[in-house]
Motif scaffolding. Structure first.
Motif, PDB file in Angstrom:
ATOM      1  N   VAL A   1      39.229  52.473  51.834  1.00  0.00           N
ATOM      2  CA  VAL A   1      38.377  52.617  50.653  1.00  0.00           C
ATOM      3  C   VAL A   1      38.213  51.271  49.952  1.00  0.00           C
ATOM      4  CG1 VAL A   1      38.248  53.649  48.351  1.00  0.00           C
ATOM      5  CG2 VAL A   1      38.900  55.058  50.303  1.00  0.00           C
ATOM      6  N   ALA A   2      39.225  50.418  50.057  1.00  0.00           N
ATOM      7  CA  ALA A   2      39.143  49.098  49.421  1.00  0.00           C
ATOM      8  C   ALA A   2      38.244  48.131  50.193  1.00  0.00           C
ATOM      9  CB  ALA A   2      40.545  48.501  49.284  1.00  0.00           C
ATOM     10  N   GLY A   3      37.820  48.543  51.409  1.00  0.00           N
ATOM     11  CA  GLY A   3      36.892  47.706  52.152  1.00  0.00           C
ATOM     12  C   GLY A   3      37.418  47.108  53.435  1.00  0.00           C
TER      13      GLY A   3
ATOM     14  N   GLY B   1      37.535  55.707  54.904  1.00  0.00           N
ATOM     15  CA  GLY B   1      37.035  54.706  53.967  1.00  0.00           C
ATOM     16  C   GLY B   1      35.568  54.922  53.643  1.00  0.00           C
ATOM     17  N   SER B   2      34.784  55.262  54.678  1.00  0.00           N
ATOM     18  CA  SER B   2      33.354  55.502  54.473  1.00  0.00           C
ATOM     19  C   SER B   2      33.110  56.725  53.593  1.00  0.00           C
ATOM     20  CB  SER B   2      32.658  55.693  55.831  1.00  0.00           C
ATOM     21  OG  SER B   2      32.774  54.531  56.623  1.00  0.00           O
TER      22      SER B   2
ATOM     23  N   GLY C   1      35.234  58.075  51.531  1.00  0.00           N
ATOM     24  CA  GLY C   1      35.765  57.800  50.200  1.00  0.00           C
ATOM     25  C   GLY C   1      34.825  56.978  49.348  1.00  0.00           C
ATOM     26  N   ASN C   2      34.263  55.937  49.942  1.00  0.00           N
ATOM     27  CA  ASN C   2      33.359  55.072  49.177  1.00  0.00           C
ATOM     28  C   ASN C   2      32.071  55.785  48.791  1.00  0.00           C
ATOM     29  OD1 ASN C   2      34.623  52.476  48.780  1.00  0.00           O
ATOM     30  ND2 ASN C   2      34.606  52.257  51.003  1.00  0.00           N
TER      31      ASN C   2
ATOM     32  N   GLN D   1      31.981  58.507  47.465  1.00  0.00           N
ATOM     33  CA  GLN D   1      32.270  59.276  46.248  1.00  0.00           C
ATOM     34  C   GLN D   1      31.997  58.483  44.974  1.00  0.00           C
ATOM     35  OE1 GLN D   1      33.151  62.502  46.960  1.00  0.00           O
ATOM     36  NE2 GLN D   1      32.968  61.768  49.081  1.00  0.00           N
TER      37      GLN D   1
ATOM     38  N   ASP E   1      32.601  55.417  42.012  1.00  0.00           N
ATOM     39  CA  ASP E   1      33.730  55.118  41.115  1.00  0.00           C
ATOM     40  C   ASP E   1      33.711  56.063  39.922  1.00  0.00           C
ATOM     41  OD1 ASP E   1      35.185  52.993  42.281  1.00  0.00           O
ATOM     42  OD2 ASP E   1      33.564  51.599  41.758  1.00  0.00           O
TER      43      ASP E   1
ATOM     44  N   ARG F   1      36.184  57.627  44.325  1.00  0.00           N
ATOM     45  CA  ARG F   1      36.789  57.219  45.591  1.00  0.00           C
ATOM     46  C   ARG F   1      38.307  57.108  45.497  1.00  0.00           C
ATOM     47  NH1 ARG F   1      35.622  50.817  46.631  1.00  0.00           N
ATOM     48  NH2 ARG F   1      35.890  50.033  44.519  1.00  0.00           N
ATOM     49  N   TRP F   2      38.819  56.768  44.318  1.00  0.00           N
ATOM     50  CA  TRP F   2      40.271  56.650  44.177  1.00  0.00           C
ATOM     51  C   TRP F   2      40.918  58.032  44.093  1.00  0.00           C
ATOM     52  CZ3 TRP F   2      40.838  52.198  45.916  1.00  0.00           C
ATOM     53  CH2 TRP F   2      39.984  51.152  45.565  1.00  0.00           C
TER      54      TRP F   2
END
Length: 204
Positions: free
Chosen positions: A55-57, A133-134, A136-137, A139, A141, A144-145
């Motif tokens: 999620v952080a990239g 990650g994909s 999650g992102n 979602q 901000d 995603r967290w």
């Protein structure tokens, strides 16, 4: 942010609740009652950390690093073949397969085997970092967290439930024949996963 949290739980479970090298290893340790806590903790926290990195990239970087994935791929194939051979060899010696009481198998050796099974499987990075990650992102901000929190919780709970829940099967595995069947299945699973890595590659 309950929805992203629930999506994280659902997505995490959909990826880990399946027959695979990691689950087979946790199941076996659980039945033998050997170092279950540490095995479940390592597997659960690994998923949580990789999901966070995805999620952080970092997942994007992994996706764009085919050389690294190829190295992990062939290392994984070698380890899976070795583990399949070990399981097959145990299955051919039923007199040493009766479930343990938690006293056998060193903690160091168990942890090393757990780490190898976890980190030498390129699909761990693709599924957990890239795919999770994909999702999650997507979602946004701060969703995603919350997604990461849900996915991490799902992984940790699953591995502990699998490890300690396996103890209910101890009575069934009180005979060498039962262990022959389990190790035969484990060997087959490892061979299938190794074959998929060899012939199917690690493409997303």
């Amino acid at each position: 942010m309950i929805l992203p949290f629930l999506v994280g739980i659902g997505s995490g479970l959909s990826l880990i609740v399946a027959i695979g090298a990691q689950n087979a290893f946790v199941l076996r340790q659980g039945i033998r009652r050997e170092h279950v806590f540490w095995v479940a903790l390592i597997c659960g926290l690994t998923d949580a950390v990789l999901e966070l990195l995805g999620v952080a990239g970092i997942g994007f970087v992994v996706q764009k690093a085919p050389v690294v994935l190829e190295i992990v791929r062939w290392g994984g194939v070698a380890f899976l073949l070795w583990y399949a051979w070990s399981a097959a060899r145990r299955a051919m010696k039923p007199e040493v397969l009766v479930a343990g009481d938690g006293s056998g198998g060193s903690l160091k050796r168990t942890i090393l085997a757990c780490l190898a099974i976890t980190y030498l499987n390129p699909h761990v990075y693709l599924d957990t970092m890239v795919l999770m990650g994909s999702i999650g992102n997507a979602q946004g901000d701060p969703g995603r967290w919350w997604f990461v929190a849900g996915g991490a919780l799902a992984s940790i709970v699953w591995f502990f439930v699998l490890g300690y829940g396996a103890r209910m099967l101890t009575r069934f595995f009180a005979t060498p024949r039962s262990w022959q069947i389990l190790d035969g299945v484990v060997a087959a699973v490892m061979l299938v996963i190794a074959a998929r890595l060899v012939f199917g590659g690690v493409g997303v």
